[in-house]
Design a protein around this motif. Structure first.
Motif, PDB file in Angstrom:
ATOM      1  N   UNK A   5      33.194  37.585  42.433  1.00 59.16           N
ATOM      2  CA  UNK A   5      33.922  37.089  41.268  1.00 59.16           C
ATOM      3  C   UNK A   5      34.389  38.253  40.398  1.00 59.16           C
ATOM      4  N   UNK A   6      35.698  38.297  40.198  1.00 55.88           N
ATOM      5  CA  UNK A   6      36.318  39.380  39.431  1.00 55.88           C
ATOM      6  C   UNK A   6      36.740  38.856  38.060  1.00 55.88           C
ATOM      7  N   UNK A  35      37.031  35.875  45.084  1.00 53.69           N
ATOM      8  CA  UNK A  35      37.414  36.542  46.324  1.00 53.69           C
ATOM      9  C   UNK A  35      36.436  36.169  47.431  1.00 53.69           C
ATOM     10  N   UNK A  36      36.958  35.760  48.579  1.00 55.63           N
ATOM     11  CA  UNK A  36      36.116  35.474  49.740  1.00 55.63           C
ATOM     12  C   UNK A  36      36.904  35.831  50.993  1.00 55.63           C
ATOM     13  N   UNK A  41      42.758  34.158  47.221  1.00 57.35           N
ATOM     14  CA  UNK A  41      42.145  34.426  45.916  1.00 57.35           C
ATOM     15  C   UNK A  41      42.512  33.289  44.975  1.00 57.35           C
ATOM     16  N   UNK A  42      41.508  32.746  44.298  1.00 55.47           N
ATOM     17  CA  UNK A  42      41.745  31.661  43.352  1.00 55.47           C
ATOM     18  C   UNK A  42      41.186  32.029  41.987  1.00 55.47           C
ATOM     19  N   UNK A  43      41.760  31.432  40.945  1.00 51.98           N
ATOM     20  CA  UNK A  43      41.289  31.665  39.582  1.00 51.98           C
ATOM     21  C   UNK A  43      40.503  30.451  39.124  1.00 51.98           C
ATOM     22  N   UNK A  44      39.295  30.703  38.613  1.00 49.22           N
ATOM     23  CA  UNK A  44      38.434  29.609  38.170  1.00 49.22           C
ATOM     24  C   UNK A  44      37.892  29.902  36.772  1.00 49.22           C
ATOM     25  N   UNK A 211      38.936  44.296  54.251  1.00 52.86           N
ATOM     26  CA  UNK A 211      39.352  43.990  52.883  1.00 52.86           C
ATOM     27  C   UNK A 211      38.720  45.072  52.022  1.00 52.86           C
ATOM     28  N   UNK A 212      39.506  46.053  51.568  1.00 49.47           N
ATOM     29  CA  UNK A 212      38.932  47.231  50.934  1.00 49.47           C
ATOM     30  C   UNK A 212      38.098  46.887  49.708  1.00 49.47           C
ATOM     31  N   UNK A 213      38.534  45.921  48.911  1.00 46.13           N
ATOM     32  CA  UNK A 213      37.794  45.568  47.703  1.00 46.13           C
ATOM     33  C   UNK A 213      36.421  44.992  48.050  1.00 46.13           C
ATOM     34  N   UNK A 214      36.385  44.071  48.999  1.00 46.29           N
ATOM     35  CA  UNK A 214      35.126  43.446  49.384  1.00 46.29           C
ATOM     36  C   UNK A 214      34.256  44.387  50.227  1.00 46.29           C
TER      37      UNK A 214
END
Length: 334
Positions: A5-6, A35-36, A41-44, A211-214
């Motif tokens: 979660x970002x 992020x998964x 990518x979804x905003x919650x 996925x570089x971020x994950x």
């Protein structure tokens, strides 16, 4: 499928009533990007983030090396090497190194990062005895000042700690020397865990990420767990995504854009971007020493995402920029 979660970080005032503090500092958020792997990518809303994750996103960070982490601290880079990528050979003697260190402190550095081994792409390994001979005399002379020592080797870390170092900055993320984890844990010494693949000699060929971020997040989480298992509490751990280390231009930008995701690790975040190659590629500036405008721009982008430490060569310029940026950000609450 593990989700990360970002927080979508904000600094505007006034804060909404449902805003949550980011790492106990002046930034806040009401929503997160989820992020998964293999999913969009979804905003919650923050209220939908798992409670254990929210606890790490919002908890105040404990002081590191005697410095409060409630704000962005400037770490001055003091290379005592002949071959660093942007300032190799600047500090030719112990006396010159100490004089430059004192100047950086006068200019606004709050902690110094002393490095006796270059980590530029292609740099060879420095023997332990030589690295200790470069680092220890300067560290001893600056005892009492917050000092980080940039090393991958437990023997160097041990000698530096005995000389007065208060933080170990391991660019290998505790991978290079298997004794580093146990040393930092047994010494109860704060450590910065950076992400890097390979070594400085090989890292440019190590840029294949799913996925570089994950991928970077998962590596840092694994190393944090190893330190905790060895006995070092999480509040003594700093994380660094390793901009420029085994990363392409696009991967560096993806990490910088998503930097706030690393608050979910519950550690202070260090960002080292000063004068790096990707700044030269984007700006067209071939001389590393002339990249301070781009370095400052990226530093402020990191500050806007709530990082706690920014590692820089150009201390007075960064101090001035950060002071003005913070003044503007806080203007609405005065």
């Amino acid at each position: 499928m593990t989700a990360r979660y970002r927080p979508l970080v904000q600094t505007a005032t006034p804060r909404p009533e449902d805003a949550l503090p980011l790492a106990g500092g002046p930034h806040w958020f009401t929503h997160c990007a989820r992020h998964a792997r293999g999913a969009p990518i979804t905003v919650i809303p923050a209220a939908e983030v798992p409670q254990d994750v929210l606890a790490r996103l919002t908890a105040p960070r404990e002081p590191v090396a005697g410095l409060s982490m409630q704000g962005c601290r400037i770490m001055g880079i003091l290379n005592v090497t002949p071959d660093s990528f942007s300032d190799g050979g600047t500090d030719g003697s112990v006396a010159e190194s100490i004089a430059r260190a004192r100047q950086m402190l006068d200019d606004g550095a709050e902690i110094l990062d002393i490095g006796g081994e270059s980590t530029r792409p292609g740099a060879p390994e420095v023997p332990v005895d030589e690295e200790i001979a470069r680092v220890v005399p300067v560290t001893e002379a600056l005892k009492g000042v917050p000092i980080s020592v940039d090393t991958r080797k437990a023997a160097v870390a041990r000698a530096a700690a005995e000389a007065g170092a208060t933080l170990i900055n391991d660019v290998s993320g505790l991978v290079f020397d298997p004794e580093m984890t146990e040393f930092c844990a047994s010494a109860r010494l704060p450590v910065c865990v950076m992400h890097m693949r390979g070594t400085p000699e090989t890292m440019t060929a190590e840029t294949d990420y799913e996925d570089v971020l994950l991928d970077v997040y998962d590596f840092l989480e694994t190393q944090i767990h190893a330190l905790e298992h060895a006995g070092l509490p999480r509040e003594k751990i700093v994380v660094d995504p390793g901009i420029g280390f085994a990363k392409t231009l696009e991967q560096n930008l993806a990490l910088l854009n998503g930097l706030s995701i690393f608050h979910g690790l519950g550690c202070a975040i260090l960002l080292g971007v000063s004068r790096k190659g990707f700044i030269g590629k984007l700006s067209g500036e071939g001389d590393a020493a002339q990249r301070f405008p781009g370095s400052i721009a990226v530093a402020l982008a990191g500050a806007a995402q709530g990082i706690q430490i920014i590692r820089v060569h150009d201390v007075p310029q960064t101090r001035q920029a950060l002071t003005l940026w913070q003044a503007v950000e806080e203007g609405g609450s005065r």
